[in-house]
Structures are given as C-alpha cells and as structure tokens.
Design a protein around this motif. Structure first.
Motif, PDB file in Angstrom:
ATOM      1  N   ASN A   1      -8.067  -0.301  -2.578  1.00 21.35           N
ATOM      2  CA  ASN A   1      -8.682  -1.656  -2.939  1.00 21.35           C
ATOM      3  C   ASN A   1      -7.413  -2.820  -2.762  1.00 21.35           C
ATOM      4  O   ASN A   1      -7.744  -3.940  -2.359  1.00 21.35           O
ATOM      5  N   VAL A   2      -6.349  -2.555  -3.564  1.00 20.32           N
ATOM      6  CA  VAL A   2      -5.201  -3.459  -3.582  1.00 20.32           C
ATOM      7  C   VAL A   2      -4.892  -3.590  -1.862  1.00 20.32           C
ATOM      8  O   VAL A   2      -4.418  -4.847  -1.513  1.00 20.32           O
ATOM      9  N   ILE A   3      -4.695  -2.656  -1.269  1.00 18.40           N
ATOM     10  CA  ILE A   3      -4.423  -2.770   0.314  1.00 18.40           C
ATOM     11  C   ILE A   3      -5.362  -3.759   0.952  1.00 18.40           C
ATOM     12  O   ILE A   3      -5.030  -4.704   1.372  1.00 18.40           O
ATOM     13  N   LYS A   4      -6.590  -3.691   0.626  1.00 19.08           N
ATOM     14  CA  LYS A   4      -7.665  -4.418   1.146  1.00 19.08           C
ATOM     15  C   LYS A   4      -7.613  -5.816   0.700  1.00 19.08           C
ATOM     16  O   LYS A   4      -7.759  -6.801   1.549  1.00 19.08           O
ATOM     17  N   GLU A   5      -7.300  -5.973  -0.575  1.00 22.43           N
ATOM     18  CA  GLU A   5      -7.209  -7.129  -1.128  1.00 22.43           C
ATOM     19  C   GLU A   5      -6.018  -8.301  -0.615  1.00 22.43           C
ATOM     20  O   GLU A   5      -6.325  -9.406  -0.496  1.00 22.43           O
TER      21      GLU A   5
ATOM     22  N   MET B   1      -0.807   4.962 -16.741  1.00 20.55           N
ATOM     23  CA  MET B   1      -1.584   6.060 -16.697  1.00 20.55           C
ATOM     24  C   MET B   1      -1.550   6.851 -15.273  1.00 20.55           C
ATOM     25  O   MET B   1      -2.478   7.693 -14.788  1.00 20.55           O
ATOM     26  N   ALA B   2      -0.429   6.462 -14.561  1.00 22.11           N
ATOM     27  CA  ALA B   2      -0.556   6.965 -13.137  1.00 22.11           C
ATOM     28  C   ALA B   2       1.265   7.361 -12.946  1.00 22.11           C
ATOM     29  O   ALA B   2       2.071   6.440 -13.154  1.00 22.11           O
ATOM     30  N   ASP B   3       1.520   8.337 -12.304  1.00 24.47           N
ATOM     31  CA  ASP B   3       2.882   8.773 -11.982  1.00 24.47           C
ATOM     32  C   ASP B   3       3.106   7.949 -10.827  1.00 24.47           C
ATOM     33  O   ASP B   3       2.596   7.958  -9.867  1.00 24.47           O
ATOM     34  N   GLY B   4       4.342   7.488 -10.946  1.00 16.94           N
ATOM     35  CA  GLY B   4       5.081   6.449  -9.777  1.00 16.94           C
ATOM     36  C   GLY B   4       5.193   7.251  -8.456  1.00 16.94           C
ATOM     37  O   GLY B   4       4.846   6.563  -7.474  1.00 16.94           O
ATOM     38  N   LYS B   5       5.367   8.448  -8.339  1.00 16.01           N
ATOM     39  CA  LYS B   5       5.634   9.024  -7.274  1.00 16.01           C
ATOM     40  C   LYS B   5       4.269   9.542  -6.647  1.00 16.01           C
ATOM     41  O   LYS B   5       4.297   9.159  -5.058  1.00 16.01           O
ATOM     42  N   ILE B   6       3.257   9.653  -7.063  1.00 19.82           N
ATOM     43  CA  ILE B   6       1.932   9.910  -6.757  1.00 19.82           C
ATOM     44  C   ILE B   6       1.417   8.408  -6.051  1.00 19.82           C
ATOM     45  O   ILE B   6       0.612   8.351  -4.839  1.00 19.82           O
ATOM     46  N   VAL B   7       1.766   7.439  -6.797  1.00 19.58           N
ATOM     47  CA  VAL B   7       1.353   6.049  -6.403  1.00 19.58           C
ATOM     48  C   VAL B   7       1.903   5.588  -5.123  1.00 19.58           C
ATOM     49  O   VAL B   7       1.392   5.147  -4.043  1.00 19.58           O
ATOM     50  N   SER B   8       3.424   5.807  -4.959  1.00 20.21           N
ATOM     51  CA  SER B   8       4.194   5.639  -4.014  1.00 20.21           C
ATOM     52  C   SER B   8       3.687   6.626  -2.705  1.00 20.21           C
ATOM     53  O   SER B   8       3.652   5.908  -1.782  1.00 20.21           O
ATOM     54  N   ASN B   9       3.548   7.833  -2.950  1.00 25.79           N
ATOM     55  CA  ASN B   9       3.064   8.611  -1.775  1.00 25.79           C
ATOM     56  C   ASN B   9       1.688   7.906  -1.466  1.00 25.79           C
ATOM     57  O   ASN B   9       1.374   8.043   0.032  1.00 25.79           O
ATOM     58  N   LEU B  10       0.826   7.818  -2.084  1.00 24.26           N
ATOM     59  CA  LEU B  10      -0.855   7.381  -1.514  1.00 24.26           C
ATOM     60  C   LEU B  10      -0.564   5.831  -0.917  1.00 24.26           C
ATOM     61  O   LEU B  10      -1.290   5.625  -0.003  1.00 24.26           O
ATOM     62  N   VAL B  11       0.473   5.093  -1.439  1.00 27.21           N
ATOM     63  CA  VAL B  11       0.557   3.746  -0.606  1.00 27.21           C
ATOM     64  C   VAL B  11       1.251   3.981   0.625  1.00 27.21           C
ATOM     65  O   VAL B  11       0.661   3.496   1.667  1.00 27.21           O
ATOM     66  N   ARG B  12       2.151   4.733   0.693  1.00 31.28           N
ATOM     67  CA  ARG B  12       2.708   5.174   1.892  1.00 31.28           C
ATOM     68  C   ARG B  12       1.792   5.742   3.055  1.00 31.28           C
ATOM     69  O   ARG B  12       1.776   4.963   4.218  1.00 31.28           O
ATOM     70  N   GLU B  13       1.086   6.517   2.470  1.00 31.12           N
ATOM     71  CA  GLU B  13      -0.066   7.500   3.497  1.00 31.12           C
ATOM     72  C   GLU B  13      -0.892   6.241   4.135  1.00 31.12           C
ATOM     73  O   GLU B  13      -1.266   6.506   5.044  1.00 31.12           O
ATOM     74  N   ASN B  14      -1.411   5.391   3.056  1.00 31.29           N
ATOM     75  CA  ASN B  14      -2.347   4.475   3.481  1.00 31.29           C
ATOM     76  C   ASN B  14      -1.938   3.315   4.305  1.00 31.29           C
ATOM     77  O   ASN B  14      -2.849   2.435   4.599  1.00 31.29           O
ATOM     78  N   LEU B  15      -0.464   2.914   4.212  1.00 31.72           N
ATOM     79  CA  LEU B  15      -0.037   1.899   4.799  1.00 31.72           C
ATOM     80  C   LEU B  15       0.433   2.371   6.296  1.00 31.72           C
ATOM     81  O   LEU B  15       0.465   1.526   7.491  1.00 31.72           O
ATOM     82  N   ASN B  16       0.328   3.515   6.684  1.00 33.53           N
ATOM     83  CA  ASN B  16       0.787   4.211   7.911  1.00 33.53           C
ATOM     84  C   ASN B  16      -0.417   3.958   9.240  1.00 33.53           C
ATOM     85  O   ASN B  16      -1.458   4.180   8.809  1.00 33.53           O
TER      86      ASN B  16
END
Length: 146
Positions: free
Chosen positions: A104-108, A131-146
């Motif tokens: 959602n944030v990537i889209k916004e 409520m979320a581990d920073g490593k998980i957030v970072s990995n998900l952001v990285r995956e979805n920006l590629n």
C-alpha cells in the motif's frame, strides 16, 4: 501505563521470590531510566515500547549466539527474559499483514526503484510502530521494489 505495569509485576515477583523475573524486570527498568536520564526529559509510552523492543531484539541475538556456542544454559536464561520482555510489547504483525502495508505504501508513494526505499521504510515503520521486526520490513520493501 507500561511503566506502572512493570513496577507492579516487579513488586509481585519480589513478594513471590521469583529472582529471575525480578532481575529481568529490573533490567528493563534500568534501560528505561537510562534513556530518561540521557534524554533529560520524561519519556513517552512509545519510547518505552521502543526500548523494550530493542532489548528483546538484543536478547534474541544473544540467544542465537549462545546456541551457536553451545551454551544452552545461558540461552535458556535469555529465553526466559525474552518472554518477560515480550509481554509488554504489542502483538507482532504477521508477515502477510506487513506485506500488505508495504504494498500500500509503495502504491501511495508511487515508489518503483531502490532509491525510494528510505521513503517507503520510514512510512512503513511509522505505521507498524513496534509491531513489526525491522528486518522483515526491510526485506519486504526490498523484494517489492525490485
């Protein structure tokens, strides 16, 4: 308030003679008081949550290191302290919930490149606050920006 709950549990643990819990709670209180002294202001619930989350993360890393070093006795001690610390933290989001927020944030933000990662990370971290581990957030952001 979290601080009141920690102090209450500390008193109960002292009465019950639960030395491990007393030490764990005192450790948490020490970290909170250190932050209060260092910042020279009253600290908010949000800051307390961040302190406890950081402490929990350090404990998790210690557990991993102790297990690698075959020091199961120390790992077990840290696991108990981690359980005590986690009871003051909000429930962690599932990876799927975090992924939905990231998308959602990537889209916004119309983010599409890795150069947008910092902007996306900042917003996602604010929305998942503790409520979320920073490593998980970072990995998900990285995956979805590629």
């Amino acid at each position: 308030m979290i601080l009141d709950e920690i102090n209450l549990q500390l008193k109960q643990s002292m009465k019950n003679g639960d030395k491990e819990k007393v030490l764990s709670l005192r450790n948490i209180l020490e970290k909170i008081k250190k932050e209060q002294v260092d910042s020279k202001k009253d600290i908010t619930e949000n800051i307390i949550l961040k302190i406890i989350a950081k402490h929990a993360k350090q404990l998790t890393e210690s557990i991993t290191q102790f297990e690698k070093g075959d020091r199961l006795d120390l790992a077990e001690k840290e696991k108990k302290e981690l359980l005590i610390s986690k009871q003051f933290l909000p429930e962690q989001m599932s990876e799927e919930e975090i992924k939905n927020i990231v998308l959602n944030v990537i889209k916004e933000q119309n983010a599409s490149q890795m150069s947008d990662m910092g902007k996306v990370m900042k917003i996602v971290i604010e929305k998942t606050s503790g409520m979320a581990d920073g490593k998980i957030v970072s990995n998900l952001v990285r995956e979805n920006l590629n």
